[in-house]
Design a protein around this motif. Structure first.
Motif, PDB file in Angstrom:
ATOM      1  N   ARG A 121     -12.187  40.154  25.321  1.00 14.22           N
ATOM      2  CA  ARG A 121     -12.165  40.221  23.862  1.00 14.22           C
ATOM      3  C   ARG A 121     -13.226  39.336  23.230  1.00 14.22           C
ATOM      4  NH1 ARG A 121      -5.606  40.102  22.572  1.00 14.22           N
ATOM      5  NH2 ARG A 121      -5.043  41.779  24.049  1.00 14.22           N
ATOM      6  N   LEU A 122     -13.633  38.286  23.977  1.00 10.60           N
ATOM      7  CA  LEU A 122     -14.667  37.408  23.437  1.00 10.60           C
ATOM      8  C   LEU A 122     -15.997  38.136  23.264  1.00 10.60           C
ATOM      9  CD1 LEU A 122     -14.007  34.112  25.436  1.00 10.60           C
ATOM     10  CD2 LEU A 122     -13.575  34.528  23.012  1.00 10.60           C
ATOM     11  N   ALA A 123     -16.195  39.204  24.038  1.00 11.40           N
ATOM     12  CA  ALA A 123     -17.445  39.958  23.921  1.00 11.40           C
ATOM     13  C   ALA A 123     -17.612  40.561  22.536  1.00 11.40           C
ATOM     14  CB  ALA A 123     -17.505  41.050  24.980  1.00 11.40           C
ATOM     15  N   LYS A 124     -16.506  40.757  21.825  1.00  9.83           N
ATOM     16  CA  LYS A 124     -16.563  41.403  20.513  1.00  9.83           C
ATOM     17  C   LYS A 124     -16.733  40.401  19.375  1.00  9.83           C
ATOM     18  CE  LYS A 124     -13.556  45.106  22.184  1.00  9.83           C
ATOM     19  NZ  LYS A 124     -12.271  45.857  21.992  1.00  9.83           N
ATOM     20  N   PRO A 129     -20.223  36.066  23.413  1.00  9.99           N
ATOM     21  CA  PRO A 129     -21.035  36.087  24.635  1.00  9.99           C
ATOM     22  C   PRO A 129     -21.792  34.788  24.869  1.00  9.99           C
ATOM     23  CG  PRO A 129     -21.278  38.151  23.440  1.00  9.99           C
ATOM     24  CD  PRO A 129     -20.511  37.221  22.542  1.00  9.99           C
ATOM     25  N   GLU A 130     -22.321  34.209  23.793  1.00  8.42           N
ATOM     26  CA  GLU A 130     -23.039  32.930  23.941  1.00  8.42           C
ATOM     27  C   GLU A 130     -22.110  31.838  24.437  1.00  8.42           C
ATOM     28  OE1 GLU A 130     -23.257  34.943  21.419  1.00  8.42           O
ATOM     29  OE2 GLU A 130     -25.375  35.385  21.084  1.00  8.42           O
ATOM     30  N   MET A 155     -27.535  36.930  31.239  1.00  5.21           N
ATOM     31  CA  MET A 155     -26.091  36.741  31.269  1.00  5.21           C
ATOM     32  C   MET A 155     -25.468  37.031  29.914  1.00  5.21           C
ATOM     33  SD  MET A 155     -25.192  36.224  34.302  1.00  5.21           S
ATOM     34  CE  MET A 155     -23.482  35.812  33.946  1.00  5.21           C
ATOM     35  N   ARG A 156     -26.196  36.758  28.832  1.00  5.08           N
ATOM     36  CA  ARG A 156     -25.667  37.109  27.516  1.00  5.08           C
ATOM     37  C   ARG A 156     -25.505  38.619  27.395  1.00  5.08           C
ATOM     38  NH1 ARG A 156     -26.318  39.302  23.017  1.00  5.08           N
ATOM     39  NH2 ARG A 156     -25.511  38.461  21.054  1.00  5.08           N
ATOM     40  N   GLN A 157     -26.448  39.368  27.938  1.00  7.11           N
ATOM     41  CA  GLN A 157     -26.322  40.821  27.927  1.00  7.11           C
ATOM     42  C   GLN A 157     -25.087  41.258  28.698  1.00  7.11           C
ATOM     43  OE1 GLN A 157     -30.009  42.235  29.560  1.00  7.11           O
ATOM     44  NE2 GLN A 157     -31.227  41.638  27.778  1.00  7.11           N
ATOM     45  N   SER A 161     -20.804  42.979  27.354  1.00  5.75           N
ATOM     46  CA  SER A 161     -20.190  44.226  27.806  1.00  5.75           C
ATOM     47  C   SER A 161     -18.719  44.003  28.142  1.00  5.75           C
ATOM     48  CB  SER A 161     -20.931  44.759  29.040  1.00  5.75           C
ATOM     49  OG  SER A 161     -20.207  45.809  29.640  1.00  5.75           O
ATOM     50  N   THR A 162     -17.839  44.639  27.394  1.00  6.62           N
ATOM     51  CA  THR A 162     -16.410  44.525  27.682  1.00  6.62           C
ATOM     52  C   THR A 162     -16.094  45.044  29.075  1.00  6.62           C
ATOM     53  OG1 THR A 162     -15.870  44.787  25.331  1.00  6.62           O
ATOM     54  CG2 THR A 162     -14.100  45.177  26.906  1.00  6.62           C
TER      55      THR A 162
END
Length: 274
Positions: A121-124, A129-130, A155-157, A161-162
Motif C-alpha cells: 500500500r505504501l507504493a500508492k 516508494p522513496e 529501486m524506487r521504480q 509497483s504494487t
C-alpha cells in the motif's frame, strides 16, 4: 557466471560487479521471477526459482557455470548446486538467506504479522516508494551514502509497483516467520561438492555475520571472505572489494580441502578483509 539478486532486487544490483568480472568471465544476471522484466512463476521457493534459472541457462546454451547469489539469491544458488552438481563449477554465497534462524526483527514482523500487508500500500502514497528505498538503504548499509544513486532510482521504480511488492512479501513470508528464518539449508551444505566461497559484510544487520562462520564449518570445500564496514548490500555498496575476494577464488581449478582465511587490504578503512 550466473549472478542471482536478492529479495525485491533486480539484475541491476550486479552492474558494478559485472563490470569487474566481465574481462575474465562471461557474466549473466537475470531478473528473477516477479522482479524487473521477469513475470512471476507459480512457485516462490528457492528450489522452484532454481528450476527457473536452470531453464534460463538452457535457453542461453549455458552447460556449466559458477553461480553467485546474494541474500535470497544465495538460497537459490545453493538449490541450483544441489539440483545440478554436474553443471555448477563454483558457488559464491553473499550474505545468503537460509543459513540460520536469526534475522532482523523487522523482517520477522513483516513476515509474521499483518503489517507486511501494508508494504504494497505504501507504493500508492506520494512519498511511499522513496521511504521504502530509504529504509532498505539504512538497514542494508552502515554507510548508505556509499550506495550509488542509480540503485536508488532503480529501486524506487520497483517500489512503485504494487505487484512487485506483493510478490516480495509473499516470498518473505515463505522464508521468515515469528521463529526467524524458515527453510534452512544448513543441513544440505555438506552435500555440496563444489568449492564454495561465503562472503559477508561484517556490519550486516539483516543477517548476522555469525551465519557465515556456521556455514563454512559445514562445507566440504568452504572459504570465507569477510568485508569490514559493509552491510547486507555488499554487492552494491562495495562491489570492488567483493570482486577482490571472488576473482582469485574463481581462478582455482578445483576444490581445496583446507578452509583458508584470505586477507585483502581495505582501501577506505585501512582494515583487513578476511
Amino acid at each position: 557466471m550466473l549472478l542471482l539478486h536478492g529479495l525485491g532486487g533486480t539484475s541491476d544490483d550486479w552492474k558494478a560487479v559485472m563490470r569487474e568480472l566481465a574481462p575474465r568471465h562471461r557474466v549473466v544476471a537475470p531478473d528473477l521471477p516477479g522482479y524487473g522484466d521477469s513475470g512471476p512463476i507459480p512457485g516462490t521457493s528457492p528450489a522452484a526459482v532454481a528450476d527457473f534459472v536452470w531453464a534460463f541457462a538452457d535457453a542461453l546454451g549455458i552447460s556449466r557455470a559458477a553461480v553467485m547469489g546474494h541474500s535470497e539469491g544465495g538460497a537459490i544458488a545453493i538449490s541450483m548446486a544441489l539440483q545440478r552438481p554436474d553443471r555448477t563449477t563454483h558457488l559464491v554465497l553473499v550474505s545468503a538467506a537460509g543459513l540460520g534462524r536469526l534475522v532482523n526483527p523487522l523482517l520477522m514482523v513483516l513476515g509474521a504479522t499483518p503489517l507486511g500487508d501494508l508494504v504494497p500500500r505504501l507504493a500508492k502514497l506520494p512519498a511511499g516508494p522513496e521511504a521504502l528505498v530509504a529504509a532498505l538503504a539504512l538497514f542494508g548499509s552502515p554507510r548508505p551514502w556509499r550506495v550509488p544513486k542509480p540503485w536508488f532510482t532503480k529501486m524506487r521504480q520497483a517500489a512503485s509497483s504494487t505487484g512487485v511488492l506483493v510478490h516480495a512479501v509473499v516470498t518473505l513470508r515463505q522464508g521468515v516467520s515469528a521463529r526467524g528464518q524458515e527453510n534452512l539449508l544448513l543441513d544440505s551444505l555438506p552435500g555440496l561438492t563444489q568449492p564454495v566461497l561465503v562472503a559477508w559484510g561484517t556490519h550486516d544487520v539483516m543477517l548476522p555475520v555469525s551465519q557465515a562462520w556456521g556455514a563454512v564449518r559445514r562445507l566440504r570445500h568452504g572459504r570465507l571472505a569477510l568485508v569490514p564496514c559493509t552491510g547486507h548490500l555488499l554487492p552494491i555498496e562495495a562491489p570492488e572489494r567483493l570482486v577482490a575476494a571472488v576473482a582469485p577464488f574463481l581462478a582455482e581449478d578445483g576444490p581445496r580441502t583446507e578452509r583458508t582465511v584470505r586477507t585483502e587490504p581495505s582501501a577506505d578503512t585501512g582494515a583487513a578483509s578476511t
